[in-house]
Structures are given as structure tokens and as C-alpha cells.
Motif scaffolding. Structure first.
Motif, PDB file in Angstrom:
ATOM      1  N   ARG B 150       0.820  -1.208  -0.025  1.00 30.98           N
ATOM      2  CA  ARG B 150      -0.309  -0.187   0.061  1.00 30.98           C
ATOM      3  C   ARG B 150       0.701   1.130   0.101  1.00 30.98           C
ATOM      4  O   ARG B 150       0.590   2.148  -0.640  1.00 30.98           O
ATOM      5  CB  ARG B 150      -0.699  -0.131   1.302  1.00 30.98           C
ATOM      6  N   HIS B 151       1.968   1.331   0.705  1.00 29.87           N
ATOM      7  CA  HIS B 151       2.793   2.387   1.039  1.00 29.87           C
ATOM      8  C   HIS B 151       3.465   2.467  -0.661  1.00 29.87           C
ATOM      9  O   HIS B 151       3.518   3.811  -0.885  1.00 29.87           O
ATOM     10  CB  HIS B 151       4.000   2.057   1.961  1.00 29.87           C
ATOM     11  N   HIS B 152       3.972   1.485  -1.096  1.00 38.18           N
ATOM     12  CA  HIS B 152       4.504   1.782  -2.524  1.00 38.18           C
ATOM     13  C   HIS B 152       3.469   2.389  -3.598  1.00 38.18           C
ATOM     14  O   HIS B 152       3.692   3.309  -4.225  1.00 38.18           O
ATOM     15  CB  HIS B 152       5.012   0.682  -2.996  1.00 38.18           C
ATOM     16  N   GLU B 153       2.274   1.749  -3.345  1.00 37.17           N
ATOM     17  CA  GLU B 153       1.384   2.301  -4.250  1.00 37.17           C
ATOM     18  C   GLU B 153       1.113   4.085  -4.069  1.00 37.17           C
ATOM     19  O   GLU B 153       0.951   4.661  -4.918  1.00 37.17           O
ATOM     20  CB  GLU B 153       0.007   1.581  -4.099  1.00 37.17           C
ATOM     21  N   ARG B 154       0.884   4.194  -2.731  1.00 35.66           N
ATOM     22  CA  ARG B 154       0.729   5.452  -2.449  1.00 35.66           C
ATOM     23  C   ARG B 154       2.000   6.560  -2.748  1.00 35.66           C
ATOM     24  O   ARG B 154       1.630   7.629  -3.036  1.00 35.66           O
ATOM     25  CB  ARG B 154       0.394   5.740  -0.992  1.00 35.66           C
ATOM     26  N   VAL B 155       3.036   6.090  -2.943  1.00 38.50           N
ATOM     27  CA  VAL B 155       4.182   7.033  -3.179  1.00 38.50           C
ATOM     28  C   VAL B 155       4.333   6.879  -4.700  1.00 38.50           C
ATOM     29  O   VAL B 155       5.392   7.164  -5.295  1.00 38.50           O
ATOM     30  CB  VAL B 155       5.344   6.753  -2.400  1.00 38.50           C
ATOM     31  N   GLY B 156       3.737   6.172  -5.774  1.00 37.13           N
ATOM     32  CA  GLY B 156       3.943   6.061  -6.894  1.00 37.13           C
ATOM     33  C   GLY B 156       4.881   5.065  -7.570  1.00 37.13           C
ATOM     34  O   GLY B 156       5.474   5.148  -8.364  1.00 37.13           O
ATOM     35  N   GLU B 157       5.196   4.114  -6.378  1.00 34.60           N
ATOM     36  CA  GLU B 157       6.151   3.215  -6.756  1.00 34.60           C
ATOM     37  C   GLU B 157       5.472   1.754  -6.780  1.00 34.60           C
ATOM     38  O   GLU B 157       6.022   0.530  -6.418  1.00 34.60           O
ATOM     39  CB  GLU B 157       7.299   3.062  -5.565  1.00 34.60           C
ATOM     40  N   GLY B 158       4.091   1.630  -7.392  1.00 32.42           N
ATOM     41  CA  GLY B 158       3.379   0.381  -7.290  1.00 32.42           C
ATOM     42  C   GLY B 158       3.907  -0.527  -8.063  1.00 32.42           C
ATOM     43  O   GLY B 158       3.345  -1.921  -8.021  1.00 32.42           O
ATOM     44  N   HIS B 159       4.709  -0.155  -9.045  1.00 33.81           N
ATOM     45  CA  HIS B 159       5.294  -1.053 -10.238  1.00 33.81           C
ATOM     46  C   HIS B 159       6.253  -2.076  -9.333  1.00 33.81           C
ATOM     47  O   HIS B 159       6.815  -3.192 -10.044  1.00 33.81           O
ATOM     48  CB  HIS B 159       5.992  -0.329 -11.219  1.00 33.81           C
ATOM     49  N   ARG B 160       6.692  -1.776  -7.941  1.00 38.40           N
ATOM     50  CA  ARG B 160       7.584  -2.814  -7.657  1.00 38.40           C
ATOM     51  C   ARG B 160       7.077  -4.025  -7.415  1.00 38.40           C
ATOM     52  O   ARG B 160       6.085  -4.139  -6.477  1.00 38.40           O
ATOM     53  CB  ARG B 160       8.221  -2.123  -6.192  1.00 38.40           C
ATOM     54  N   ARG B 161       7.648  -5.114  -7.994  1.00 41.96           N
ATOM     55  CA  ARG B 161       6.879  -6.710  -7.786  1.00 41.96           C
ATOM     56  C   ARG B 161       7.891  -7.577  -7.261  1.00 41.96           C
ATOM     57  O   ARG B 161       7.633  -8.878  -7.242  1.00 41.96           O
ATOM     58  CB  ARG B 161       6.585  -6.961  -9.076  1.00 41.96           C
ATOM     59  N   ILE B 162       9.244  -7.137  -6.753  1.00 41.56           N
ATOM     60  CA  ILE B 162       9.789  -8.360  -6.322  1.00 41.56           C
ATOM     61  C   ILE B 162      10.069  -8.343  -4.728  1.00 41.56           C
ATOM     62  O   ILE B 162      10.177  -7.119  -4.096  1.00 41.56           O
ATOM     63  CB  ILE B 162      11.209  -8.325  -7.057  1.00 41.56           C
ATOM     64  N   ALA B 201      23.388  -6.496  -3.250  1.00 39.16           N
ATOM     65  CA  ALA B 201      23.292  -5.403  -3.765  1.00 39.16           C
ATOM     66  C   ALA B 201      23.008  -5.511  -5.368  1.00 39.16           C
ATOM     67  O   ALA B 201      22.403  -4.962  -5.973  1.00 39.16           O
ATOM     68  CB  ALA B 201      24.950  -4.712  -3.881  1.00 39.16           C
ATOM     69  N   ALA B 202      23.452  -6.466  -5.827  1.00 36.08           N
ATOM     70  CA  ALA B 202      23.158  -7.112  -7.364  1.00 36.08           C
ATOM     71  C   ALA B 202      21.750  -7.117  -7.586  1.00 36.08           C
ATOM     72  O   ALA B 202      21.267  -7.189  -8.724  1.00 36.08           O
ATOM     73  CB  ALA B 202      24.087  -8.011  -7.541  1.00 36.08           C
ATOM     74  N   GLU B 203      21.170  -7.718  -6.665  1.00 33.57           N
ATOM     75  CA  GLU B 203      19.448  -8.039  -6.810  1.00 33.57           C
ATOM     76  C   GLU B 203      18.748  -6.709  -6.363  1.00 33.57           C
ATOM     77  O   GLU B 203      17.498  -6.655  -6.732  1.00 33.57           O
ATOM     78  CB  GLU B 203      19.185  -9.233  -5.611  1.00 33.57           C
ATOM     79  N   LEU B 204      19.153  -5.646  -5.827  1.00 40.44           N
ATOM     80  CA  LEU B 204      18.437  -4.648  -5.386  1.00 40.44           C
ATOM     81  C   LEU B 204      18.337  -3.792  -6.668  1.00 40.44           C
ATOM     82  O   LEU B 204      19.201  -3.449  -7.329  1.00 40.44           O
ATOM     83  CB  LEU B 204      19.172  -3.629  -4.195  1.00 40.44           C
ATOM     84  N   SER B 205      17.113  -3.481  -6.947  1.00 41.84           N
ATOM     85  CA  SER B 205      16.832  -2.877  -8.246  1.00 41.84           C
ATOM     86  C   SER B 205      15.469  -1.902  -7.773  1.00 41.84           C
ATOM     87  O   SER B 205      14.885  -2.225  -6.850  1.00 41.84           O
ATOM     88  CB  SER B 205      16.539  -3.547  -9.266  1.00 41.84           C
ATOM     89  N   ARG B 206      15.102  -1.258  -8.863  1.00 43.72           N
ATOM     90  CA  ARG B 206      14.000  -0.330  -8.822  1.00 43.72           C
ATOM     91  C   ARG B 206      12.741  -1.171  -8.820  1.00 43.72           C
ATOM     92  O   ARG B 206      11.483  -0.597  -8.661  1.00 43.72           O
ATOM     93  CB  ARG B 206      13.997   0.891  -9.667  1.00 43.72           C
ATOM     94  N   ASP B 207      12.948  -2.234  -8.996  1.00 46.36           N
ATOM     95  CA  ASP B 207      11.756  -3.377  -8.958  1.00 46.36           C
ATOM     96  C   ASP B 207      11.452  -4.077  -7.826  1.00 46.36           C
ATOM     97  O   ASP B 207      10.482  -4.722  -7.345  1.00 46.36           O
ATOM     98  CB  ASP B 207      11.780  -4.246 -10.217  1.00 46.36           C
ATOM     99  N   VAL B 208      12.424  -4.008  -6.708  1.00 50.55           N
ATOM    100  CA  VAL B 208      12.264  -4.608  -5.475  1.00 50.55           C
ATOM    101  C   VAL B 208      11.478  -3.868  -4.598  1.00 50.55           C
ATOM    102  O   VAL B 208      11.563  -2.604  -4.209  1.00 50.55           O
ATOM    103  CB  VAL B 208      13.647  -4.740  -4.708  1.00 50.55           C
TER     104      VAL B 208
END
Lengths: 126, 485, 444
Positions: B150-162, B201-208
Motif C-alpha cells: 500500500r505504501h509503495h502504491e501511495r508514493v507512486g512506486e506500485g510497479h515494484r514487484r519483487i 546489492a546485485a539484486e536490489l533494483s527499482r523493482d524491489v
């Protein structure tokens, strides 16, 4: 059944080709790793399968594993007795434990699979 | 002792286990009120006397092992002793015989308890706000991940799926993440048993969306670089979750909130001594940092104008995860436990849990591999690799321990240790008990060399020997049937 | 210190054996800045006696259903708990045990759960039941998830007459899992079949209905079953376990899955928790069923025994592909329900159900004689009913409280068109005198 006529995948399936048909099952190594098989989910006749993709799953007491198609084609026969007697996979993985028969899209695709020696080498290394 | 027949086999026509009052209102045939099509013709429940029921279940209890029977060193379960005073307290009528919808004015006692508990848990975890609603740890994880979502949705980061989960994590972590529609990626552990920072670090992306950690982890090791990890996770725009199952290692010593975790859950039936019940009820409250507070499930318990009340005015809430306010009696026991121990007692509990685990590690290491070194927090993982060379596996050792009168430790978990034996003694065990357990483990190690068959065919003195689990899964007999047997 | 057996002498010996001088050396791996440099700000310590006194005082700050006559239902019910339940639940071999992963020393637990599974099947007429879920609300949400998994479809149709908290929980789970909740189909206090039907499409995974519903009213299960199955959707029934002492069970209405709040079966009202989610389904769906399952088998000597089975579906093995993330459930409450159902049995449960039915209908007759009260919905009901009052419900409840009576639920809080309506419940515990006392206050 002589396992020397078989080809093997890195995901522990075997396939035996006869003309444009291939019979598929899992290897002795696989059944041993899985333990006592309790359940199988096999596809329906007529289902299209694709090399490297899941076509069913197999369940033992301690785990559930995907069955990966060794090659592409269409399922033309399914071992209907197997879900009733899943222990056949443990007891006779290359014989009565056969799972499906695929009508091969291209029999030449099997060339890229491992031979028995290559498979034995593979399991030794992993 | 021969097997106890099922209760159904004791049934005899006409019996009933309770006396019933005469009707004190005029009676009409039920069909008049319900209609013929709604009336059932058969009710195939058993017919038993009170004596039948009591004897049957009493005999069943006699073939069941609990913490009150003996040592129960299940790693990550914190099988500590459950104080009996808390059982009595939880049955006080004003704490138990209440209806969740009754007027809040006549519920001030219980509401105060719940409100205080929210405050205590926030303090213990180093967090800002708490929900007591989740009924178990897994449900707590689910609640927290939904809060993150919900937080990610609220701040426009709802695309994060991992969601990233360590390879040593409890199975509920990835199962929960999958439940929230997330894709799971594994963060491998390094050779030191801790999260491999460069791999992470290698796994952290804007999708996480989130990283879920347990700290100390399931190997009983504290993530020494946790502050750095938290920084990395936050820099990537993700949130950091703490699976609080291992809080018994750090009560009064360290607070996950201080290390940078954004949310965590507690297991009141582990850390806070509420009994496990054979598999529940548990309670899995979730604590969050203030920026996540608006998303907590509704209602929370608030205090204003001199009274306690249920706050339903939470427009940003993720909704409900339970019919009402949580597993109240479990919360009551945990609350009483905190008051009983006080701040020094809680710290002492963790210190002694750590001491007991390290002492046991030292003793067990005499015969078993302990792959991650000689220090641990409140639990450690041994491996039966040496014993496997003689054909004796962790499973066999677990079964043989029962012959010595102990409940086995957790086996085959975490997945990153082969033939794993995860041992958590807790602080409520004496040194004598620990020594007796270590002696048994060492004796079994000797048996593995000299007489492996006695270990492989164990247990020998329990009410049943090893059960055919394959047959159980193949035949699938999940209920008693009068036509069966 | 209490509950920590080790004395200073024990600790010194253990530290020596490990080879350190102080316990703090054992958690050196915690970086110094992260070590708390003060004591936690929580109250205590209290000795056992002081704790008992303090908690007793706290307990007395709430009014309980032993001192107040409760006519409040709405999902949690004041049913009588036989003395056998506490006698068995008090046995610490049961309540201090863990999940029975080591079956050889957990046969007590496992057999009790096997019997519980059987009793739920007997009660509901279903083929297989699990070892419990957290509560009725999550059981219903998990049933919907299971329906999506079976059908591959993403819409959950639920009658608006289902308990509001259950629908809210379903909504949360639907959002989390990317499914869609369709909450519709109410006329007054029963499901409007035509409206429900209008929402059922080729995307409908399940159609869920509660019977008796939140308002205590009976629904038309046959019709809803037909609608659901015609659309290829899973038919889910949410039931009241006590009602099944009299009512035809979901299994006889061809339900695919049935769920319930099992609290009425020997579990205290508890201010709403812990509860007991009952969950049963058709055998063909057993591999998609969430939660634990106990199965019968034999040991190496051929003796009958019980074990957790199909664990491969569960989180500790299947992890991200598990049927559910549930681990700890409500096992001790399942034991309570088993003891309850065995104590009451075939005859007793029917008597409890009948008592509720008779007393609730007696109360309705008495209230219907009073001016200022109406029963606008003439539908069959079990132990709860809806009465419309000229006096605001809050005021009625105020008056009732003064007489040590807990009145019914103000439905206006949950359904805006039902403002001025009260949901009253009469269980077998309510005496004729208590019912008369209620009626007297309403008459004022």
C-alpha cells in the motif's frame, strides 16, 4: 529397457525415441532423490508441450517437483495407471514408470540432449 | 500401550455427555420455523458419556509430549516454559468472557490492556505503532507486506514487484510474499552464514518492494552489517522487514527498529511465553515505523479524553485481516509475562537464552559439525554430516533422541545446512537439562559409529514407531469412516 | 529470577566451559551502536501474587457475560461450554506441545485432530476437512483464493448478507492477491438471487453465501448452488456450526467448499479471539486446500498411527508455491471443538440448536406484542433476528446496560439502510427470566 538408448535432460528426465514418438519418464537418480512418490499430475492427451517447460508435477512425501518436457511436441498417450500406483516410478523408472508419450515436433532436437554417459558425468559433478 | 481407538469406536446409541435443562419456553416443532427443506434428517455425530470423552482425551494426552513433559529444543520456535499464572489470568471473566461488539464503556479493562500492549511492543521492537490483529506470525508477515504494498502504491512506486528473501529464511516468508502477488528472489548467504552483501546489492533494483530478513538469522547469527544493509535497501527505494521469530535473542539488548527495519512481527507464542497449543492459537502483532502507521489494519486501540476506544477512523488502512481485534487471550498472556518479568527480566531472559545456546553448542560440537563457528545467539545449527558417513542422517538422530526422552530439534532447516539440526534451548532450561541433552546427542553420535542400525530404526520406546508417511499421502485417509477400518 | 533456573553458580560454570568471562561477550557480534544502552521502558517486575492482583483489578474494569445477560451475536456467540472442554484443554501435554512434526511423540495431538477433521465432516456432510484456519473470516478468504486456484478465474462474488468483517477481510485478501471482490445481492436481510446472478460471469471463481446469514436469516442455498455451478464457479457456503444440529448441512446442498466460525463449539467469546476457522471441501480439491491435514497410516510394526500429510503443499516445503502461508493455526481450539462435539454428540447438539431456535422465536413473539417495534422482514431465522425500533438503538442499549443486559447490534453501523434496526441473538444460555427482563426494558 536399456538405458543406453535413452537421452537425458539436466532436469533428470529421460526420453526414448521410436520414430516420431518419444516416451518420457524420470531417471533413477531423480526418483532416488525425491523419495517415495505419492502423487503425479500428468497432462491430458492432446496437450502441446514445449522443450524446457513444465508439463506436469510429481510429489513425494518431502517435496513437489516440476516435470520438464525434454522436447517439443504433442502428448499422444499418458500412463493412466501411474497416478494410481505412483510407487512404480520408484520401482521401475525406465519401464512401468513411464509417464507420457510425445509426438515429436522434430526428432532431431533430441541430438542436443545428453547420452547416458554424459548424464552420469553430469550427476557426478552436481 | 496399545493404540487408543478413535472416539467414534466408543460411540453407543442413546448416550450423551451432558445433562440438559428442561425447556423453559413453549416449544414448537422446528419444521414450523425452518421449513421442511432446511431440516436435516441425520446427524451422524458420536454418542458418548462424559466418562468416555474424558478418558479418551486424557489417554491421548498421555501419548503427547509438551514443554511441560520435557526439553523441546526446536530451533526458531522458542519453546520456553509457559507460566501457569498466565493461564489462570487469561481465564479471568473480565478478560475472557467479553463480546467484541459490547459497549466500549464496559470494556475499558481489556481495551487498556490491548492499548498498553501496543505501546510495549513498539518499545521492545524500537518501532512507532503496532497492530495486534494478526493471528499468527505468518499472518503478521502477510499484514506487513500488504502495508508495504500500500505504501509503495501511495508514493507512486506500485510497479515494484519483487521481494528478496534469504536462502536461510523460514518457508512462511516466500509463501507470504507470493500471497501478496510478489515475485521472490533469493539472497544467498555468504560463507559466514550472513547475507552476502554484494549478492544482495546485485539484486536490489527499482523493482524491489521489500527485503525480508530474520535477525538474528535462522543460523542464530546476528547480521553484523545490518545497518549497511538497511541503508542499501532504502537507497534502492525498498523497505526492510524483520521476521521477529528470533526476538528471544535480543530482548532488552537490541531493537530491530534501531537497526533500520521498517516493520516487523512478533510471535507472542514464542518470545512471550504463550503456549503453542499444539499448533495454535498464536498471535503475530506487527510493529511499524510512523510513516507506515496509517496503513495498519482497522481498528487499532486508541486512548483519548480519558478513555480507551477502538479506532475505526483509519481511511488509509489496508483493511482487515481478522474478524475482530486479534487473538486476545494470547495477547493477555504475553502482557502478563511482560509485567511479570519487567525490563530486567526480559533482558535476563535473552541473556540466559544466549548463554544456554552457546553452552550447548560447545558440548555438541564435540561430536557434530557446527558449520558456522563456535558463537551463536539464542540458537545454533549443527549438522549430521559426520554421522551421515556412517549412514545415519539427521532424521535418524531426531528419532533416536525420542528414545532418550527428548523432543528432537528442528531438522532439515535452514535449507542451506545439509543434515541440519537447529537447536534452541531457551532460557527456561537448567544446566542439568542441557547436559542431559548433550550427553544423549553424544551417545547417539557414538551409536552412529558402533551400532548405526539402532539409530536408523529408532524410535523404539515410543507409543508408535516410524510411520509410513508415503502410505499416508498415497492412501489419503483423512477421516474416520464407519465403513472403513 | 522466575522461570530462569540457572543460578549465578550455574552461569559461572557455563561461562567457564565456553571460555568467556561475561555473557555480554557472547553477543559481541551485535555492533555496539545497536546495543540498547538503557532498560526497556515497560512496567514490572511483579511477583506472581502481585501480578494476579493487578490483572484481577484490570479484569474487573470490564463487564463480562457472566454478570450481564448477553443478547449480542453477530458472529460471536455466548453458547454454553461443557466442563469437559476446560478439563481436557487444561492438560498441558496438549497445550504446551508444538505442531506435531514428530508424529511418534505427538499421537495425542494428531489423533485428536484426525477426530476433529472427522467431526467437521460429519457435521457438514463434506468429504474432507482441514485442521483449522485462524477464524471464519480468513477461512472464507482462503476459500476464495482456493476457488481462484481451481478455476483460474479472478472474481469473487459474495452476498452482501455475509458478515461485514468477513467481507472486509476478503476485500483485503483480494487486493493483496490481485483478485476482485464483487460484494452484492441484498434485499432487506436476505440475498436477492436475481441481483446476485447478474454479477456472475465467466470470470467468477466463486459464489459465497452465508446460511444462516449475518442477520440470522435462512437463505435459498439450492438456488445459489445452481447459479454458481451453471457458471462453472465454486460454490462456497459459510455456516453456523450450532445451526447444523437442526439444519441441512452444506454437503447436502452440493457445496464445493464450506467454512465457518467455529467459536460456538466450546470456545469463549474472548473479546473476539482466538477463534477457529472451520474449512471443509470436496475430496477432489484436497490438494488445493490450505492448512494442515492429518492422515491415518501405520507404523513399522503395523500399528495404526496418525501423521501430518500432504505437507508438500505447505509453506515449510513448497515455500513460494504453497497453497497458503499458514503455519500456526488454531489447533488447541480445534481440540476444544472436538471435545465439545463429542460431549454433546448427536443428541446434545440437536438440543442446543433446538433451545436456541425455541428461545429466539419466543423472544420474537414477546417483542412483537410491544408497541414501537416491528419485524419488517418475514423470513425464517435460526437464533438471531432483526427488529425495527422507533427508539434509537443506541438509546435502547443504554437502558439495557443499566439493567445489566447487553443488547443487540445496531445494524445502522454496518448497513446504512438498516439504521434503527437491531440484531438480537438468543442462545440456549438465555433463560426465560432474562428474556422477559429484556422485553420489559424494551417495553418502557
Amino acid at each position: 529397457m536399456q538405458s543406453k538408448e535413452l537421452k537425458f535432460t539436466t532436469t533428470h528426465e529421460w526420453i526414448k525415441a521410436q520414430g516420431n514418438l518419444g516416451t518420457v519418464g524420470i531417471t533413477d537418480h531423480a526418483q532416488s532423490e525425491l523419495g517415495d512418490i505419492v502423487y503425479l499430475e500428468l497432462p491430458q492427451v492432446g496437450t502441446a508441450v514445449h522443450a524446457g517447460e513444465v508439463f506436469g508435477n510429481i510429489e513425494s512425501v518431502k517435496t513437489v517437483s516440476d516435470l520438464i518436457a525434454p522436447t517439443s511436441g504433442e502428448i499422444v498417450e499418458v500412463n493412466e495407471e501411474l497416478p494410481e500406483t505412483p510407487e512404480m516410478v520408484n520401482e521401475d523408472p525406465y519401464g512401468a514408470g513411464w509417464m507420457v508419450i510425445i509426438k515429436l515436433e522434430d526428432p532431431a532436437d533430441l541430438e542436443s540432449l545428453m547420452t547416458e554417459e554424459e548424464y552420469q558425468e553430469f550427476i557426478r559433478e552436481h | 500401550m496399545s493404540a487408543e481407538p478413535t472416539i467414534f469406536e466408543r460411540s453407543s446409541p442413546g448416550r450423551m455427555g451432558i445433562s440438559w435443562p428442561q425447556p423453559d419456553v413453549p416449544e414448537h416443532p422446528p419444521v414450523e420455523y425452518l421449513g421442511q427443506d432446511n431440516i436435516r434428517s441425520e446427524l451422524p455425530l458420536p454418542e458418548l458419556t462424559e466418562v468416555d470423552v474424558i478418558r479418551h482425551f486424557t489417554r491421548l494426552s498421555a501419548v503427547n509430549y509438551g514443554v511441560d513433559t520435557g526439553f523441546y529444543p526446536l530451533g526458531s520456535c522458542t519453546m520456553k516454559y509457559s507460566p501457569k499464572i498466565n493461564e489462570e489470568i487469561a481465564r479471568f471473566p473480565g478478560l475472557s468472557r467479553l463480546h467484541p461488539y459490547q459497549d466500549e464503556r464496559i470494556s475499558q479493562g481489556i481495551l487498556r490492556l490491548l492499548h498498553d500492549m501496543q505501546v510495549f511492543l513498539a518499545e521492545i521492537g524500537g518501532m512507532d505503532a503496532v497492530t495486534l490483529q494478526p493471528a499468527a506470525g505468518a499472518q503478521g508477515e502477510f499484514t506487513a507486506l500488504m502495508i508495504f504494498k500500500r505504501h509503495h502504491e501511495r508514493v507512486g512506486e506500485g510497479h515494484r514487484r519483487i521481494v528478496i528473501v534469504p536462502d536461510s529464511s523460514h518457508g512462511t516468508n516466500p509463501a507470504t510474499a507470493a500471497r501478496c502477488g510478489y515475485e521472490i528472489r533469493k539472497a544467498p548467504s555468504g560463507p559466514d552464514g550472513l547475507v552476502d552483501i554484494s549478492a544482495l546489492a546485485a539484486e536490489l533494483s527499482r523493482d524491489v518492494a521489500a527485503v525480508m530478513l530474520t535477525n538474528p538469522n535462522t543460523l542464530g547469527l546476528f547480521e553484523t552489517r545490518i545497518v549497511e544493509i538497511a541503508q542499501m535497501v532504502h537507497d534502492a527505494g525498498a523497505l526492510l522487514y524483520c521476521d521477529g521469530a528470533n526476538m528471544n535473542a535480543v530482548l532488552g539488548i537490541h531493537r530491530p527498529g534501531d537497526a533500520g527495519f521498517d516493520a516487523m512481527h512478533f510471535n507472542l507464542h514464542k518470545t512471550f511465553s504463550a503456549p503453542h497449543g499444539g499448533g495454535g492459537p498464536g498471535s503475530g502483532p506487527v510493529a511499524v515505523k510512523s510513516f507506515l502507521e496509517p496503513y495498519l489494519p482497522v481498528p487499532t486501540v486508541a486512548f483519548e479524553g480519558g478513555r480507551y476506544f477502538l479506532n475505526y477512523n483509519r481511511p488509509e488502512s489496508i483493511g482487515r485481516v481478522h474478524s475482530f481485534y486479534g487473538n486476545i487471550s494470547v495477547i493477555v498472556k504475553a502482557y502478563a509475562y511482560i509485567l511479570n518479568l519487567g525490563p530486567e527480566g526480559l533482558k535476563s531472559a535473552s541473556e540466559n537464552a544466549i548463554l544456554n545456546a552457546n553452552y550447548l553448542l560447545k558440548r555438541i560440537a564435540a561430536a557434530y559439525d557446527v558449520p558456522y563457528g563456535e558463537r551463536c545467539m539464542h540458537e545454533f545449527v549443527a549438522s549430521a554430516t559426520r554421522q551421515k558417513a556412517h549412514g545415519v542422517k539427521a532424521l535418524d538422530i531426531a528419532k533416536r533422541l525420542m528414545d532418550y526422552g527428548f523432543h528432537p530439534p528442528t531438522i532439515y532447516f535452514p535449507l542451506i545446512v545439509p543434515e541440519a539440526l537447529m537447536i534452541e534451548p531457551t532460557e527456561t532450561e537448567s544446566a542439568e537439562t542441557l547436559d542431559a541433552f548433550a550427553d544423549a546427542m553424544l551417545a547417539i553420535a557414538k551409536e552412529a559409529q558402533s551400532d548405526p542400525e539402532v539409530v536408523r530404526s529408532a524410535p523404539h520406546v515410543t507409543p508408535v514407531s516410524r510411520l509410513d508417511e508415503a502410505a499416508a499421502a498415497r492412501k489419503l485417509e483423512l477421516r474416520w469412516d464407519s465403513t472403513g477400518d | 529470577m522466575q522461570y530462569i533456573p540457572n543460578t549465578d553458580a550455574d552461569r559461572r560454570r557455563m561461562l567457564n566451559s565456553i571460555g568467556v568471562g561475561d555473557v555480554s561477550e557472547l553477543f559481541e557480534q551485535v555492533p555496539q551502536p545497536l546495543v540498547l544502552d538503557r532498560l526497556l521502558e515497560v512496567p514490572g517486575p511483579l511477583s506472581e501474587m502481585e501480578l494476579g492482583q493487578f490483572m484481577g483489578d484490570l479484569s474487573r474494569q470490564s463487564a463480562d457475560l457472566g454478570t450481564y445477560a448477553g443478547f449480542l451475536g453477530a458472529g460471536i456467540y455466548d453458547h454454553y461450554i461443557p466442563s469437559t472442554v476446560h478439563a481436557i484443554l487444561g492438560r498441558s501435554e496438549f497445550y504446551t506441545s508444538y505442531t506435531p512434526y514428530q508424529p511418534e511423540i505427538s499421537q495425542g495431538n494428531l489423533q485428536a485432530i484426525f477426530e476433529f477433521q472427522t467431526l467437521v465432516c460429519q457435521l457438514t456432510g463434506m468429504e474432507v476437512a482441514n485442521a483449522s484456519m485462524y477464524d471464519g473470516a480468513t477461512a472464507l478468504a482462503e476459500a476464495a483464493l482456493m476457488a481462484s486456484s481451481i478455476t483460474g478465474r479472478g472474481e469473487w462474488v459474495v452476498s452482501n448478507c455475509v458478515h461485514p468483517a468477513y467481507r472486509e477481510t476478503m476485500r483485503t485478501y483480494a487486493w493483496a492477491s490481485g483478485n476482485k471482490l464483487v460484494d452484492a445481492g441484498r434485499s432487506g436481510i436476505i440475498t436477492n438471487l436475481a441481483e446476485l446472478c447478474s454479477h456472475i460471469t465467466g470470470e467468477t471463481a466463486c459464489v459465497a453465501i452465508q446460511h444462516p446469514n449475518f442477520f440470522g436469516a435462512l437463505e435459498s442455498l439450492r438456488e445459489v448452488e445452481a447459479l454458481a455451478h451453471k457458471a462453472g464457479a465454486i460454490f462456497i457456503v459459510c455456516f453456523d456450526p450450532i445451526s447444523l444440529g437442526l439444519l441441512k448441512p452444506p454437503g447436502e446442498f452440493n457445496a464445493d467448499i464450506c467454512v465457518a466460525e467455529g467459536q460456538p463449539l466450546g470456545i469463549p467469546t474472548g473479546f473476539g479471539g482466538p477463534l477457529l476457522g472451520l474449512f471443509a471441501c470436496k475430496k477432489r480439491y484436497v490438494r488445493q486446500m490450505p492448512g494442515r491435514l492429518v492422515g491415518a497410516t501405520a507404523d513399522s510394526a503395523g500399528r495404526r498411527g496418525y501423521t501430518l500429510t500432504l505437507q508438500t503443499r505447505e509453506q515449510h516445503i513448497r515455500r513460494e508455491r504453497a497453497t497458503s502461508n499458514i503455519c500456526t493455526n488454531e489447533a488447541l481450539n480445534a481440540l476444544a471443538a472436538a471435545v465439545y462435539l463429542c460431549t454433546l454428540g448427536k443428541h446434545g447438539l440437536r438440543q442446543v440448536a433446538d433451545s436456541c431456535l425455541q428461545k429466539a422465536h419466543y423472544a420474537v413473539k414477546a417483542v412483537s406484542d410491544l408497541p414501537g417495534y416491528e419485524f419488517p422482514f418475514d423470513v425464517p431465522f435460526f437464533k438471531e433476528f432483526v427488529v425495527k425500533s422507533r427508539t434509537p438503538v443506541a438509546e435502547l442499549n443504554e437502558r439495557l446496560l443499566e439493567r445489566k443486559i447487553v443488547g443487540g447490534l445496531d445494524l445502522g453501523k454496518f448497513y446504512s439502510d438498516l439504521a434503527g434496526h437491531m440484531l438480537l441473538c438468543v442462545t440456549e444460555r438465555r433463560t426465560r427470566a432474562e428474556i422477559r427482563a429484556l422485553v420489559e426494558v424494551l417495553a418502557e
